[in-house]
Structure formats: structure tokens, C-alpha cells
Design an enzyme around this catalytic site. Sequence first.
Site, short mmCIF file in Angstrom:
data_model
loop_
_atom_site.label_atom_id
_atom_site.label_comp_id
_atom_site.label_asym_id
_atom_site.label_seq_id
_atom_site.Cartn_x
_atom_site.Cartn_y
_atom_site.Cartn_z
N GLU A 290 -0.16 25.03 -34.05
CA GLU A 290 0.25 25.62 -33.06
C GLU A 290 1.07 27.23 -33.03
O GLU A 290 0.92 27.99 -32.20
CB GLU A 290 1.21 24.84 -31.94
CG GLU A 290 1.06 25.20 -30.37
CD GLU A 290 -0.16 25.26 -29.63
OE1 GLU A 290 -1.22 24.44 -30.43
OE2 GLU A 290 -0.15 25.36 -28.49
N HIS B 58 -6.05 32.54 -28.62
CA HIS B 58 -5.45 31.33 -28.81
C HIS B 58 -6.27 30.22 -29.83
O HIS B 58 -5.70 30.09 -31.02
CB HIS B 58 -5.21 30.40 -27.66
CG HIS B 58 -4.25 29.16 -27.86
ND1 HIS B 58 -2.70 29.17 -27.72
CD2 HIS B 58 -4.58 27.96 -28.45
CE1 HIS B 58 -2.57 27.79 -28.00
NE2 HIS B 58 -3.75 27.03 -28.33
N GLU B 59 -7.51 30.17 -29.46
CA GLU B 59 -8.28 29.28 -30.41
C GLU B 59 -8.62 30.01 -31.59
O GLU B 59 -8.76 29.34 -32.68
CB GLU B 59 -9.56 28.77 -29.66
CG GLU B 59 -9.38 28.17 -28.40
CD GLU B 59 -8.33 26.95 -28.70
OE1 GLU B 59 -8.39 26.31 -29.71
OE2 GLU B 59 -7.67 26.54 -27.61
#
Lengths: 491, 491
Positions: free
Chosen positions: A286, A256-257
Site C-alpha cells: 500500500e 494507485h493500481e
Amino acid sequence: MTAYDDLMAYQRETEALSQVAGRLGWDQETMMPRGAAPQRAEEMAAMESVLHARRVDPRLGDWLAEIEDNALDDVGRANLRHIRRSFERASKVPAQLAARIARVTSEAQGIWAEARAADDFAAFAPTLTEVIALKREEGQALALGGDVYDAMLQDYEPGTTGAEIAGMFGALRPELSELRAAVRAAKAPPKLTGTFDEAAQMKLTRHLAKTFGYDMSMGRVDKAVHPFSSGSGLDVRITTRTNETDPFNCFYSTIHEVGHAAYEQGIDRAYLLTPLGRGVSMGVHESQSRIYENQIGRSRAFTAWLFGEMKEAFGDFGIPDSETFYRVVNRVSDGFIRTEADELQYNLHVLMRFDLERALVAHDLQVQDLEAAWNDRFEADFGFPVDKPSNGVLQDVHWSVGLLGYFPTYSLGNVYAGCLNEAMRAAVPGLDDQLAQGDTSTATAWLRDNVQSHGGLLEPRDVIARATGKPPSESPLLGYLRTKFTEIYEL
Amino acid sequence: MTAYDDLMAYQRETEALSQVAGRLGWDQETMMPRGAAPQRAEEMAAMESVLHARRVDPRLGDWLAEIEDNALDDVGRANLRHIRRSFERASKVPAQLAARIARVTSEAQGIWAEARAADDFAAFAPTLTEVIALKREEGQALALGGDVYDAMLQDYEPGTTGAEIAGMFGALRPELSELRAAVRAAKAPPKLTGTFDEAAQMKLTRHLAKTFGYDMSMGRVDKAVHPFSSGSGLDVRITTRTNETDPFNCFYSTIHEVGHAAYEQGIDRAYLLTPLGRGVSMGVHESQSRIYENQIGRSRAFTAWLFGEMKEAFGDFGIPDSETFYRVVNRVSDGFIRTEADELQYNLHVLMRFDLERALVAHDLQVQDLEAAWNDRFEADFGFPVDKPSNGVLQDVHWSVGLLGYFPTYSLGNVYAGCLNEAMRAAVPGLDDQLAQGDTSTATAWLRDNVQSHGGLLEPRDVIARATGKPPSESPLLGYLRTKFTEIYEL
């Protein structure tokens, strides 16, 4: 030197200072000794004071008045758009109000943390009331008679409106609820059991970061309590965390990061330290973290490769084959907490926050009624009651620090990720064959070329529209989730 | 709010920003990914630009003119002294000259590094000529007709003069040369041999840091190419390095940096983020690092304890007993490099740099003759010739970055350490019994109370004079070295 050159030279220094302030935040969460906190608070405040003074510097107004927009190219006009937006925003909000918001939200975070620890919403309610009143006052100053919540949204997702989001979310909610109910009624995949060495998790997580194209020569991976990505340009650092019994937490936090970080690393280098040199909005940001994490990272193809990597790192961990592993990774479980929610349920958590905060801002809901409203909505959407405020209305920090209009960008990101996934799959035939080999390079290159490289050149909506050839819609996300979970749960 | 309150509020923000700039430097040497360097250069330049603007802000002049010094207490007057000195310095140097020095020295560092790598002084000479000319011009602006080198010294050791230092150093040189010659003619102690696990070195080095009172809740120890201490107040970080065959490099670098860090950590907390909240001068700073490293850390008593710790960490490493270990630690060896020199020879390296740079500034020596002058002086003092410029005139970065007047503060620190050691030994009877147990607490408390706690309250010279009850002199250092090495080498 033209006025535009002067403005850009000034702005470049501001961007550099803003990177410095961000680096202090990274340091605070990763390296700073605990006892340094009071001094660090003064250091951060001093940086904020410098940055604020630069954002309202009257010379900005002079330069902006002097520059002929029509004489500039696309990049120049985009730079002006960002700088003008920031200057006008800063000029609309009275300095005293801005200072009061800074002070109250800074204190409110501590009060929220104590209230959450004590599971006592009443202890937080007066502070939240004050925060909302102040943010509403700010929103009114920004809205100039228009919708206050819409004005708030511009800080995170310029160009969108509450009505537009409500349209999308309104279409999502019944479908997600229905799919969720069907999944919860079906037979669940097994759970992961056993323990997984934390040093081995960190080793594999660094390998995963590189696999997703994260450039370690301009970044680094450290542990922190909360995973985050920090910085832009040539220095974009991420954090992750480890939990001995839950290696997926580590791996998918990292992926995700890395999605966020790859966005920052993927921006056209010509935009370095300019207003275009950062991700364009929270929603588009996002979309990158989510498509890396979910549509790629939790795909059948990619998890087949990950299964092999995990067996190599941890030996036999009780999952017989990659198909079972895929189902384990995508297991849907009951839970109270947004940040721990799976791909299917996550948006339901966000949708309720959007409706509640919009009602709070519109005075349709009072803070004193918020806890009950939260609990009612949660039970309606998830089918079981909230057991305590720390698992309910007190779980997120956002409102305490004045983030109103921020929550919807999480689901907007998922909606955008759905759109981008559909377009990427159409543009890259045979993608799954590559992902099954742990090769994400074609996928990440497509995202870099079509989304990330633009930085702040286009408006957020236009980034997605140009990449996909049509306006953003919730349909691709819904179709993707329906197909995926219908198959996994044999609905 | 009085003018003094306004001034101090402004100054506090400046001090906080200065800490931030320092933290960036720490990050660059410890954590920053390599590829981030170009961006970091812009970030540092932006911070410097903000700090410079604050240092010459005309409001400072207004406040300083308005404040009645006599209405202030000692602390207030000391604050004013520091702020006035900084403001007047900044006002005397034309902005264009300051900018040119910044640009030229920034480039000169790279040119020096290349010349050193190529062992080619001629490649560096034109740049050094330009740096010296610019720094001389700055010195003339600061000196207002007085001695230019004296004006330069004020940046590092306010209150001292070239003549005063020349007096001390003139007395040191023949005595040190004589002692050195006697030592080199005597039988040398054995050398340390074998390898020492680097992780175990770092573990013991952290233990050593705590043993010397370094507060890890407001600091941390990392590895870096060059050991340094960074930051003031509640966040003072140190770095060290490891070398598999030379654990003393790690341990004594750590103890040295802990001396610097303990000074910053030991300053009266009431001075936090004020001009008094930092070590008062380079010389007094070095007195702390040196007394920790040498008079305490290399004492017979303390090395007896360290011998036991090293045996515990590394097993038998070939030294039979603590007396032999003490002699091994204090072994005097030939060497070209200042930073690798032992306690006895270190000052000879500094003394020659002081004489050479003072002659350069006075036009008594030309850059084209510097290499020959260096080589002549080195052979005269050390008894063997310089083999190549990287082991001679090109070994130190200082002159390339415009540090003229800095070198003497190293030996001034040793002189001060000698004075403080004499006074501390008189004030703390039985100190060796404590050191032999690895207990430095009485020694470090004496230094904290008598030196460190004052921060910038007193002038550098007065710090030493008040702690020792007499003016600083080279005699105690000479007596200490003569006694120590006469005994070790059985002269």
C-alpha cells in the site's frame, strides 16, 4: 540436489500454481461470462485444495529440518523464512478449522451483500459473530498463548503488533481530526463539473499508466467493477473503472493500481516464482500505491502536467488554471465511504476500523453492539451521523470474509508512504521540475531501487527502515498532510 | 461414501483443474501480454504436473478394483469406462518416456516453426525422426502387441482402427478426385472482391454465433491468430479472426467454432465436471463444427439469409443476388493449404496425411523420404506441384507436437457430418424454409438432442449410429458433395 534445491523446486511449482489461481480471479472480474460462476467456484476450490495440500505437505517439514540455515546466503535464508512461516502457520491450524473457516466465510460474503442491500445489520450479525469466533479460534492456535490480534496481523504485516500500530494511530488521530476540522471550516476549492467521455478517460488512463512506468509488455489495463492489481513477475495486470462525471476516479484508481503493479514488476527478476518474488506485506504494498497516487500523483507539480493532458483530451472543462486544478484534485469533502475518501480523511476511516476490530477480537466489544459503536465513533471523528448501515458498518466486505488485522495495513501503507516520500525528496532534488513535465522516472526508479526490487528479501519494517535510514514513524505523513492542506486551504 | 463416490469426487476435482489448464491456454492466445510467455510456460507445466500426478494416482487403481461395475447404471458405467481408459493408458506408459515425449515435442514445435520459416525440411527431419520414434515407443507400450497406429488413434477416436478408416478414405479418394477434376474443368463462380470493415465483421460474426444458438451468457467471442473453441460446461469460449478482404474467413471460422462450442454447451448438465461432460471424440466434435459450417452454414437456404445480413452490414458489395452469393461462398479454388481448403477439397488434404503418417509409423516410409512422398501425392491428387515446404510437408504443426493419429479425425468428422445431415434432413422436413429465415433452431436442437446432449455417455461410433439409425459410412457425404457441386458447377 540438496534438500534446499528440492525444497525450492517444489516451492517454484507452488508459486506458479498460486499465480494460476490469481489469474482465475482476474478472469472472473474482467472476462468471465456471468453464467460460468458456479463452475468457476468449483475450479477455484480445486485450485485452493491443491495449494492447501502443497502447503501442508510433510515433505516440507523434512526438507526444512534437513537444511542448515547457516550454509545459505541472505537470499536462501529469506526464502527459508517465508517457507517456514507458511508451513508452520498451516501446521498450527487444524485442517477441520481451516475448512470450516473457508466454508463459513464463503457463505458469509453473500449474507453480508444481502444485508448491505437491505440496510439491515441484524441480518448479518449472527454470521459475523460466527466468523469472528472461528477466526479467534484460528488466532489462538497461531498465537500459542500470545496476543490473538497480533497473531492475525502476521498474515498481512509480518513483524508488527497491535500495540505498535495503536501507538502510531493514536498519534495520528487527534492531529488528523484537528486538521480536518480546520479544513472543513475554511473555504473549499471548486468542484469538477461536466461530463468526460469514457473512452477518452481510458485512453488517458493507459497513458498515465505508462507515464508511471507500468510495463505494458508484461501487463494490461481492463475495466472492472472494483479496481485491482493482480499477479506477480512477468504478468501483472491492473483494472480501473470509468464514471462519466468523475474522471479522477478513473485516473487515480489507475495510478494507485499502477503503484501496486510497479512493485510486483520492480522486484529483482532473480526472485521470479520464489517466495521473494512477491510484495513483502500489505503495508509495504500500500505504501507504493499510495505514494504513486498521492505524494506523486496529487502533487502540485504532477497535477500541473495532468491539467494539460486533460485539456488536450477533453478540451476546456471549466477549470481556469493549473493552480485551481491542483486545489480541485485535492478538495476535501464529507463522505461516509472509506474507499471514496480523500487523502486527509482516509486514515480516520481506517483508524476506527482498527480500534473496533481489535476490540471485537479481544471480546471488549460484542457484535451486537458493533453498529452503535461504529456510529458513535464515526460521528465523533467526522462530525455528522451515519444515515444507514450500508454507509456505515456494512460498507466493507473485509470482516465477512474473515479479514481481521487487514484494515490497519491501509494506514500503515500511508505512514510508510510518508516516510518514503520524505527520503525520496531528500535524495532527488528538483523532483518537482520533472513531475511538472510528466516525468516520474527518477521517482519511480528511486522507489524501485530502494523498495520494490527487494521483494521479500527483507522484513517489511526493514524495507522502510533501510530505504529511509530510520525506523518508520507517522511524523513525516503528518507533516506532509499539514503542510499540503494548510497551504491549499490557506489555514 | 462408496468407492464410486470417492472416485467421482476425486475425478470432479481433476476435471475442474483440467478446465483451469484449458482456460490458461485461452488466456495465452487472447489476453496474455507477450512478455509473460516464459512465466506462463512454467504455470502450464505446473498445472500439467498436477494433472499428471492425479491421472496416475494409485488410489484410482484401488477404487477401480473395488467398484462393482454391474451395480452401476449406464452413466456410472460410462464414467468408469472413461476413467479406466485414462488410468490404464497412464499406467502403461513409463513415466520416463512420458517425460521425454513432453520435453522433445515441446522443443520440436519451435524447431518446426523455424524450419517452416526457412522452408527447409532437412532442418526439421532429425527432430521429426525422434518424435516419431518416441511416439512409436509409446504406441508399442499402449498396443501390447497389437497395431501401433491403432493404439495411437485411441487417444483421439476411441474404438476406431486404421483399417476401418482406410476403408472409408479409400472409397472417398477416387470419388473426390473425380469430382474435383470435373469442377476444376467447369466455369467457376465469381470471386468476392472489395474490402469489408473489420469491426462490422466482428459485429455480424457475434450475431451469427447467436443465430447458431451459442449461449453468450456462458461464453464469449474474441479475436485470436487461430480460431479455436475452449472449455466445457458453463464456460465455453470461442475465438475468430478478421481479414479485411475475406469476411468469409471470419464468418465461417466463427460458425465452425460455434459448432464445437455448441457441442460442449449442449451436453446434459447432469454431466458437468464429470468424464461425460466433454465431447466424446475429435471426430464427433468435428462432425458438429462441420455440419454447422458446411451442411447448414454453406447451404443455399442459409446463404440466402446471410446475403441479406451482409448487404445490411456492408451495403452493396458487388454480388447481384443470393443465388450468385451461394456460388461465391462455395467457390472451389486451387490451394496448397489444408486449413484454407474448401468443402470439396479439404478431405483430399487429410487423406494424404493419414496415408503418410500411417506409413511412417509402420516403417513403410522413412522421414528422409517424407518430403518427396508428400510432393508426389499432392501433385497426384491436386494436379499441380508443391512450390515450397511451407506450402507442403511443413505446413501443419501436428507431427511436431506428436499428434499422430489425429489428422484422420478431421475427415472422420466430415463423414459423420454427412451421416448426420442425411438423418437430420429426413427428420426435419421444411428445414430449408427455416434456414432461409436465419432460423437454425430446429437443426441445432436436433443435433443437441441426438448428438451433443450425450456427451461421453456413448462410444463415438455409437453416437452417430444411434442418431442416424445405421452405422457410419462415407456414402452420405459423397452423395451430398456430388449433388451440391454438380448443381453449382452445372456438371
